[in-house]
Scaffold this motif. Structure first.
Motif, short mmCIF file in Angstrom:
data_model
loop_
_atom_site.label_atom_id
_atom_site.label_comp_id
_atom_site.label_asym_id
_atom_site.label_seq_id
_atom_site.Cartn_x
_atom_site.Cartn_y
_atom_site.Cartn_z
N VAL A 136 19.22 85.70 -13.39
CA VAL A 136 18.95 85.26 -12.03
C VAL A 136 18.46 83.81 -12.00
O VAL A 136 18.70 83.10 -11.02
N VAL A 137 17.82 83.37 -13.05
CA VAL A 137 17.41 81.96 -13.17
C VAL A 137 18.35 81.22 -14.12
O VAL A 137 18.90 80.17 -13.78
N GLU A 138 18.55 81.79 -15.29
CA GLU A 138 19.36 81.12 -16.31
C GLU A 138 20.77 80.75 -15.84
O GLU A 138 21.28 79.69 -16.19
N ASN A 139 21.39 81.62 -15.06
CA ASN A 139 22.75 81.32 -14.61
C ASN A 139 22.82 80.08 -13.73
O ASN A 139 23.86 79.42 -13.67
N TRP A 140 21.73 79.78 -13.04
CA TRP A 140 21.67 78.57 -12.21
C TRP A 140 21.28 77.35 -13.04
O TRP A 140 21.60 76.21 -12.66
N LEU A 141 20.55 77.54 -14.12
CA LEU A 141 20.10 76.39 -14.89
C LEU A 141 21.26 75.66 -15.55
O LEU A 141 21.27 74.43 -15.60
N GLU A 142 22.26 76.40 -16.01
CA GLU A 142 23.40 75.76 -16.68
C GLU A 142 24.08 74.70 -15.80
O GLU A 142 24.19 73.55 -16.21
N PRO A 143 24.52 75.04 -14.58
CA PRO A 143 25.14 73.99 -13.76
C PRO A 143 24.13 72.92 -13.34
O PRO A 143 24.48 71.75 -13.19
N GLY A 144 22.88 73.31 -13.16
CA GLY A 144 21.86 72.33 -12.80
C GLY A 144 21.62 71.33 -13.92
O GLY A 144 21.46 70.12 -13.67
N VAL A 145 21.59 71.81 -15.15
CA VAL A 145 21.41 70.92 -16.30
C VAL A 145 22.63 70.00 -16.43
O VAL A 145 22.47 68.78 -16.65
N ARG A 146 23.83 70.54 -16.29
CA ARG A 146 25.03 69.70 -16.37
C ARG A 146 24.98 68.59 -15.32
O ARG A 146 25.31 67.44 -15.60
N ALA A 147 24.56 68.95 -14.10
CA ALA A 147 24.47 67.95 -13.03
C ALA A 147 23.44 66.89 -13.39
O ALA A 147 23.72 65.68 -13.27
N ALA A 148 22.26 67.31 -13.82
CA ALA A 148 21.19 66.36 -14.14
C ALA A 148 21.60 65.44 -15.30
O ALA A 148 21.31 64.24 -15.28
N GLU A 149 22.28 66.00 -16.29
CA GLU A 149 22.77 65.16 -17.39
C GLU A 149 23.85 64.20 -16.89
O GLU A 149 23.90 63.04 -17.32
N HIS A 150 24.69 64.66 -15.99
CA HIS A 150 25.71 63.79 -15.38
C HIS A 150 25.04 62.61 -14.69
O HIS A 150 25.56 61.50 -14.70
N TRP A 151 23.88 62.85 -14.10
CA TRP A 151 23.15 61.80 -13.40
C TRP A 151 22.28 60.97 -14.35
O TRP A 151 21.49 60.14 -13.91
N GLY A 152 22.37 61.24 -15.66
CA GLY A 152 21.73 60.38 -16.64
C GLY A 152 20.43 60.86 -17.24
O GLY A 152 19.77 60.11 -17.96
N LEU A 153 20.03 62.09 -16.97
CA LEU A 153 18.77 62.58 -17.54
C LEU A 153 19.00 63.13 -18.94
O LEU A 153 20.06 63.67 -19.25
N ASP A 154 17.97 63.02 -19.78
CA ASP A 154 18.04 63.60 -21.12
C ASP A 154 17.98 65.13 -20.99
O ASP A 154 17.52 65.65 -19.97
N PRO A 155 18.44 65.86 -22.01
CA PRO A 155 18.53 67.33 -21.89
C PRO A 155 17.23 68.04 -21.52
O PRO A 155 17.24 68.94 -20.69
N ALA A 156 16.11 67.64 -22.09
CA ALA A 156 14.85 68.33 -21.78
C ALA A 156 14.44 68.08 -20.33
O ALA A 156 14.03 69.00 -19.61
N THR A 157 14.55 66.85 -19.89
CA THR A 157 14.21 66.52 -18.50
C THR A 157 15.20 67.18 -17.55
O THR A 157 14.81 67.67 -16.49
N ALA A 158 16.47 67.19 -17.94
CA ALA A 158 17.51 67.81 -17.12
C ALA A 158 17.20 69.28 -16.88
O ALA A 158 17.35 69.78 -15.76
N ARG A 159 16.75 69.98 -17.90
CA ARG A 159 16.42 71.41 -17.75
C ARG A 159 15.24 71.60 -16.81
O ARG A 159 15.24 72.49 -15.97
#
Length: 182
Positions: free
Chosen positions: A119-142
């Motif tokens: 319920v949370v993890e399934n949303w984190l994956e696309p959210g992390v991809r988006a944040a990384e696309h916008w230039g954030l490092d993986p830990a910050t993106a998560r």
């Protein structure tokens, strides 16, 4: 997933979006879907099992829409557009159902606890991809993905509880604007 199960699930998603769940028995839902309650039990184990699958199907559609959209704008623009989509009154029956079953799952109600898986993890994956696309490092993106999910869900719960679209949209605007100041 079998074709028959998928057809029933799609029909249930549409029926619940149009009519809501209020006091709907499994037999009434089966009749509305043009099937029997036994077929729903066969495919989904219980009314609660069907509702969990309806929520998962709607959430999947939302995640796919987000994944298709995040590369089309800045973080603030994407947040605003996604909020417009989620806060549309046509989505409210699905969102009420989500929060109702989510609460039941948190209480351990039989047939609903499967909702908690992802319920949370399934949303984190696309959210992390988006944040990384916008230039954030993986830990910050998560961390940003989790924060964005919490803000959206919290504002949706607020909207459903109060009906205050102006106030919740202003709060979302404040959150989105924080990305423009960075």
């Amino acid at each position: 997933m079998s074709e028959a199960r998928q057809r029933l699930l799609d029909a249930a998603v549409e029926h619940l979006a149009e009519h809501g769940l209020t006091d709907l028995s499994l037999r009434q839902l089966a009749t509305a879907l043009g099937t029997s309650h036994r077929m729903l039990i066969y495919h989904f184990s219980s009314k609660e099992g069907l509702l969990v699958e309806v929520i998962r199907a709607v959430e999947l559609r939302q995640r796919e829409a987000f994944a298709d959209h995040y590369s089309a704008g800045s973080p603030a623009e994407v947040l605003r557009e996604f909020w417009r989509r989620l806060s549309d009154p046509s989505m409210w029956p699905h969102e009420r159902l989500f929060f109702e079953i989510y609460g039941q799952a948190l209480q351990g109600r039989p047939g609903t606890t499967a909702l908690l898986d992802g319920v949370v993890e399934n949303w984190l994956e696309p959210g992390v991809r988006a944040a990384e696309h916008w230039g954030l490092d993986p830990a910050t993106a998560r961390a940003e993905a989790r924060l964005g999910l919490a803000v959206m869900r919290g504002l949706l719960l607020d909207l459903l509880a109060t009906g205050d679209r102006e106030g919740t949209t202003a709060a979302l605007e404040h959150f989105a604007a924080s990305y423009e100041r960075e």
